[in-house]
Structures are given as C-alpha cells and as structure tokens.
Design a protein around this motif. Structure first.
Motif, PDB file in Angstrom:
ATOM      1  N   ALA A  37       0.639  -2.633   6.956  1.00 58.81           N
ATOM      2  CA  ALA A  37       1.306  -2.466   5.524  1.00 58.81           C
ATOM      3  C   ALA A  37       2.173  -3.527   5.178  1.00 58.81           C
ATOM      4  O   ALA A  37       3.203  -3.919   6.011  1.00 58.81           O
ATOM      5  CB  ALA A  37       2.146  -0.927   5.703  1.00 58.81           C
ATOM      6  N   THR A  39       4.441  -4.754   1.259  1.00 61.44           N
ATOM      7  CA  THR A  39       4.724  -4.676  -0.092  1.00 61.44           C
ATOM      8  C   THR A  39       3.754  -5.687  -0.867  1.00 61.44           C
ATOM      9  O   THR A  39       3.393  -6.645  -0.222  1.00 61.44           O
ATOM     10  CB  THR A  39       6.113  -4.851  -0.534  1.00 61.44           C
ATOM     11  OG1 THR A  39       6.467  -6.268  -0.277  1.00 61.44           O
ATOM     12  CG2 THR A  39       6.881  -3.701   0.426  1.00 61.44           C
ATOM     13  N   SER A  55       0.343  -7.238  -7.359  1.00 59.94           N
ATOM     14  CA  SER A  55       0.279  -5.962  -7.307  1.00 59.94           C
ATOM     15  C   SER A  55      -1.012  -5.404  -8.329  1.00 59.94           C
ATOM     16  O   SER A  55      -1.560  -4.789  -7.949  1.00 59.94           O
ATOM     17  CB  SER A  55       1.601  -5.529  -8.331  1.00 59.94           C
ATOM     18  OG  SER A  55       2.670  -5.623  -7.687  1.00 59.94           O
ATOM     19  N   ARG A  59      -3.955  -3.010  -7.028  1.00 58.97           N
ATOM     20  CA  ARG A  59      -4.551  -1.898  -7.753  1.00 58.97           C
ATOM     21  C   ARG A  59      -5.877  -2.065  -8.201  1.00 58.97           C
ATOM     22  O   ARG A  59      -6.555  -0.950  -7.697  1.00 58.97           O
ATOM     23  CB  ARG A  59      -3.691  -1.811  -9.204  1.00 58.97           C
ATOM     24  CG  ARG A  59      -2.440  -1.405  -8.940  1.00 58.97           C
ATOM     25  CD  ARG A  59      -1.651  -0.950 -10.291  1.00 58.97           C
ATOM     26  NE  ARG A  59      -1.550  -1.934 -11.389  1.00 58.97           N
ATOM     27  CZ  ARG A  59      -0.693  -2.800 -11.342  1.00 58.97           C
ATOM     28  NH1 ARG A  59       0.046  -3.042 -10.658  1.00 58.97           N
ATOM     29  NH2 ARG A  59      -0.733  -3.920 -12.356  1.00 58.97           N
ATOM     30  N   ALA A  62      -7.564  -0.942  -4.682  1.00 61.96           N
ATOM     31  CA  ALA A  62      -7.262   0.501  -4.633  1.00 61.96           C
ATOM     32  C   ALA A  62      -8.336   1.360  -5.547  1.00 61.96           C
ATOM     33  O   ALA A  62      -8.818   2.504  -4.945  1.00 61.96           O
ATOM     34  CB  ALA A  62      -5.703   0.883  -5.195  1.00 61.96           C
ATOM     35  N   GLU A  68      -4.575   1.345  -0.129  1.00 60.76           N
ATOM     36  CA  GLU A  68      -3.794   2.453  -0.565  1.00 60.76           C
ATOM     37  C   GLU A  68      -2.411   2.350  -0.184  1.00 60.76           C
ATOM     38  O   GLU A  68      -2.161   1.482   0.623  1.00 60.76           O
ATOM     39  CB  GLU A  68      -4.324   3.828   0.034  1.00 60.76           C
ATOM     40  CG  GLU A  68      -3.934   4.078   1.430  1.00 60.76           C
ATOM     41  CD  GLU A  68      -4.514   5.263   2.240  1.00 60.76           C
ATOM     42  OE1 GLU A  68      -5.318   5.797   1.513  1.00 60.76           O
ATOM     43  OE2 GLU A  68      -4.182   5.374   3.275  1.00 60.76           O
ATOM     44  N   ARG A  69      -1.681   3.315  -1.043  1.00 63.29           N
ATOM     45  CA  ARG A  69       0.079   3.175  -0.654  1.00 63.29           C
ATOM     46  C   ARG A  69       0.047   3.741   0.867  1.00 63.29           C
ATOM     47  O   ARG A  69      -0.450   4.613   1.123  1.00 63.29           O
ATOM     48  CB  ARG A  69       0.765   3.806  -1.697  1.00 63.29           C
ATOM     49  CG  ARG A  69       0.824   3.392  -3.058  1.00 63.29           C
ATOM     50  CD  ARG A  69       1.596   1.923  -3.233  1.00 63.29           C
ATOM     51  NE  ARG A  69       1.683   1.706  -4.583  1.00 63.29           N
ATOM     52  CZ  ARG A  69       2.569   0.870  -5.001  1.00 63.29           C
ATOM     53  NH1 ARG A  69       3.309   0.266  -4.301  1.00 63.29           N
ATOM     54  NH2 ARG A  69       2.802   0.565  -6.184  1.00 63.29           N
ATOM     55  N   ASP A  71       3.173   4.680   1.878  1.00 60.85           N
ATOM     56  CA  ASP A  71       4.102   5.803   1.803  1.00 60.85           C
ATOM     57  C   ASP A  71       4.121   6.130   0.259  1.00 60.85           C
ATOM     58  O   ASP A  71       4.843   5.636  -0.446  1.00 60.85           O
ATOM     59  CB  ASP A  71       5.237   5.348   2.193  1.00 60.85           C
ATOM     60  CG  ASP A  71       6.312   6.569   2.298  1.00 60.85           C
ATOM     61  OD1 ASP A  71       6.102   7.515   2.085  1.00 60.85           O
ATOM     62  OD2 ASP A  71       7.544   6.154   3.013  1.00 60.85           O
ATOM     63  N   ALA A  72       3.398   7.403   0.032  1.00 61.20           N
ATOM     64  CA  ALA A  72       3.444   7.820  -1.448  1.00 61.20           C
ATOM     65  C   ALA A  72       5.000   8.314  -1.909  1.00 61.20           C
ATOM     66  O   ALA A  72       5.059   8.460  -2.973  1.00 61.20           O
ATOM     67  CB  ALA A  72       2.351   8.915  -1.552  1.00 61.20           C
ATOM     68  N   ALA A  77       8.148   2.098  -6.885  1.00 61.33           N
ATOM     69  CA  ALA A  77       6.744   1.491  -6.509  1.00 61.33           C
ATOM     70  C   ALA A  77       6.846   0.226  -5.935  1.00 61.33           C
ATOM     71  O   ALA A  77       5.947  -0.336  -5.262  1.00 61.33           O
ATOM     72  CB  ALA A  77       5.936   1.849  -7.631  1.00 61.33           C
ATOM     73  N   ARG A  80       7.326   0.120  -2.126  1.00 54.71           N
ATOM     74  CA  ARG A  80       6.365   1.024  -1.471  1.00 54.71           C
ATOM     75  C   ARG A  80       5.333   0.019  -1.113  1.00 54.71           C
ATOM     76  O   ARG A  80       4.675  -0.686  -1.792  1.00 54.71           O
ATOM     77  CB  ARG A  80       5.657   2.069  -2.225  1.00 54.71           C
ATOM     78  CG  ARG A  80       6.726   3.000  -2.478  1.00 54.71           C
ATOM     79  CD  ARG A  80       6.389   4.327  -3.234  1.00 54.71           C
ATOM     80  NE  ARG A  80       4.720   4.270  -3.507  1.00 54.71           N
ATOM     81  CZ  ARG A  80       4.446   4.809  -4.765  1.00 54.71           C
ATOM     82  NH1 ARG A  80       5.387   5.281  -5.588  1.00 54.71           N
ATOM     83  NH2 ARG A  80       3.306   4.956  -5.088  1.00 54.71           N
ATOM     84  N   TRP A  82       1.645  -1.347   0.770  1.00 53.22           N
ATOM     85  CA  TRP A  82       0.204  -0.812   0.650  1.00 53.22           C
ATOM     86  C   TRP A  82      -0.479  -1.132   2.188  1.00 53.22           C
ATOM     87  O   TRP A  82       0.130  -2.038   2.873  1.00 53.22           O
ATOM     88  CB  TRP A  82      -0.303  -1.915  -0.318  1.00 53.22           C
ATOM     89  CG  TRP A  82       0.067  -2.050  -1.583  1.00 53.22           C
ATOM     90  CD1 TRP A  82       1.007  -2.315  -2.486  1.00 53.22           C
ATOM     91  CD2 TRP A  82      -0.890  -0.930  -2.723  1.00 53.22           C
ATOM     92  NE1 TRP A  82       1.115  -2.161  -3.564  1.00 53.22           N
ATOM     93  CE2 TRP A  82       0.137  -1.530  -3.852  1.00 53.22           C
ATOM     94  CE3 TRP A  82      -2.024  -0.419  -2.806  1.00 53.22           C
ATOM     95  CZ2 TRP A  82      -0.456  -0.831  -4.888  1.00 53.22           C
ATOM     96  CZ3 TRP A  82      -2.331   0.342  -3.914  1.00 53.22           C
ATOM     97  CH2 TRP A  82      -1.561  -0.009  -4.941  1.00 53.22           C
TER      98      TRP A  82
END
Length: 196
Positions: A37, A39, A55, A59, A62, A68-69, A71-72, A77, A80, A82
């Motif tokens: 994971a 950012t 970013s 997306r 995704a 996916e993120r 930590d939702a 954002a 957070r 990915w």
C-alpha cells in the motif's frame, strides 16, 4: 512487509488490456505489487509522475478492480493509501482475438519495467551486501524443447516461486527483502520449424 492478500490472478478483459497498455498505469500497479500500500504521492515519486496524474491513473485502475483504497476511513483522500487487489495477471488468456496488440503492449511495458529493475541492480550491485550479490540468479539458457515441455517448465517454475510472492507471503521473514524474479521462456522464431 506482511500481507494477507489472497492469491488472485486475473484474466484480463479487452477493456482492462487497453487500460493496462498505458505504461504509467502498469508501472503504478507493478509498484503496488512490489511494495504494498502506498499513497498517490508515494507512487508518483516511485514511477516519475505528478501526484495528480498518478491519482487519475489509480482511479482508472480502480474502475477495473485492480487497485482499491487500503483504508476507506482514513480521512483526507490525498493521504489514504492505495493497494493492489490482485497478485498477478494471466496475459496468455483473456481479451479477444483483436486484443493481440494490447496484450503485446502490456507484456512489452511489463518487461521494460523488469528490465529497468535489473539495470538498477547492475548499477548498484557493487554496493549491495555480499549475501544479496551472491544470491542473485542471472542465467540464460538455450533449451531444446517441445511446446508442451516449455509449458511444463513454466508451470514448474511458477510452482516453485508462488509461495514467495510478496503480496501473499505472510508472515514476511525478518531479514527478507523484495527481489525481482522475471522469467521468459519463448521460442526463437529463427529456428521454428527448421532443423536445430
């Protein structure tokens, strides 16, 4: 570096192949598979993009369920991380008959990334600890095989390597580090159908 990501190799659709044929997206996905994971800002620094561009590519990845993120519920954002949702892509399947160019572009970009990692190893080899220099596997073989035998070699290598995949290995060994293992077993077209 631990992970509880279950083994998940995907067979890409035509749209997914087209999305992955963008070298920046493939580099981002490869980076997340390699380090876990991160950012968008961390990914951007690793693959040479701006954070906003990274970013956008995240997306897009995704949309296909490839990332996916992590930590939702982490608030901002931009902070957070990915994470990859897959452990591999089966580029020998998926898509359709018209996807040969996209499949070739994805393979080419993927191996350009692994070639860059190998070149980086060679540049830094003399500064690495002796144990890692001695552990390096740098081999090239010209083998005389049938198509079935080559497929068997690939399957056996995969069987040996699969338990060590970073994304699924848990717990990680205390003295472990991420290593890049790239395998290419392809027929030499110059000798196909001729005498060897």
């Amino acid at each position: 570096m631990t992970s509880d990501l279950p083994e998940r190799r995907i067979v890409p659709t035509s749209d997914m192949l087209a999305a992955l044929a963008v070298p920046s997206r493939l580099a981002i996905l490869s980076h997340l598979l390699t380090v876990g994971a991160q950012t968008a800002t961390q990914c951007a620094a690793a693959v040479g993009l701006t954070a906003s561009n990274c970013s956008w590519h995240l997306r897009e990845l995704a949309k296909f369920g490839l990332v996916e993120r992590a930590d939702a519920d982490a608030g901002d954002a931009r902070k957070r991380p990915w994470q990859a949702t897959i452990t591999g892509i089966d580029l020998d399947a998926g898509g359709g008959p018209g996807d040969d160019l996209a499949r070739a572009a994805v393979r080419s970009a993927w191996f350009a990334d692994t070639d860059a990692r190998f070149a980086d190893f060679l540049r830094h080899e003399s500064t690495l600890p002796a144990a890692w220099r001695e552990a390096a596997v740098i081999s090239d073989y010209a083998v005389l095989v049938t198509a079935d035998e080559l497929a068997t070699i690939g399957a056996r290598i995969d069987e040996v390597i699969r338990p060590y995949i970073r994304a699924t290995r848990s717990p990680a060994p205390a003295d472990g580090a991420v290593a890049s293992v790239s395998i290419r077993g392809v027929v030499d077209p110059r000798f196909l159908g001729g005498s060897t």
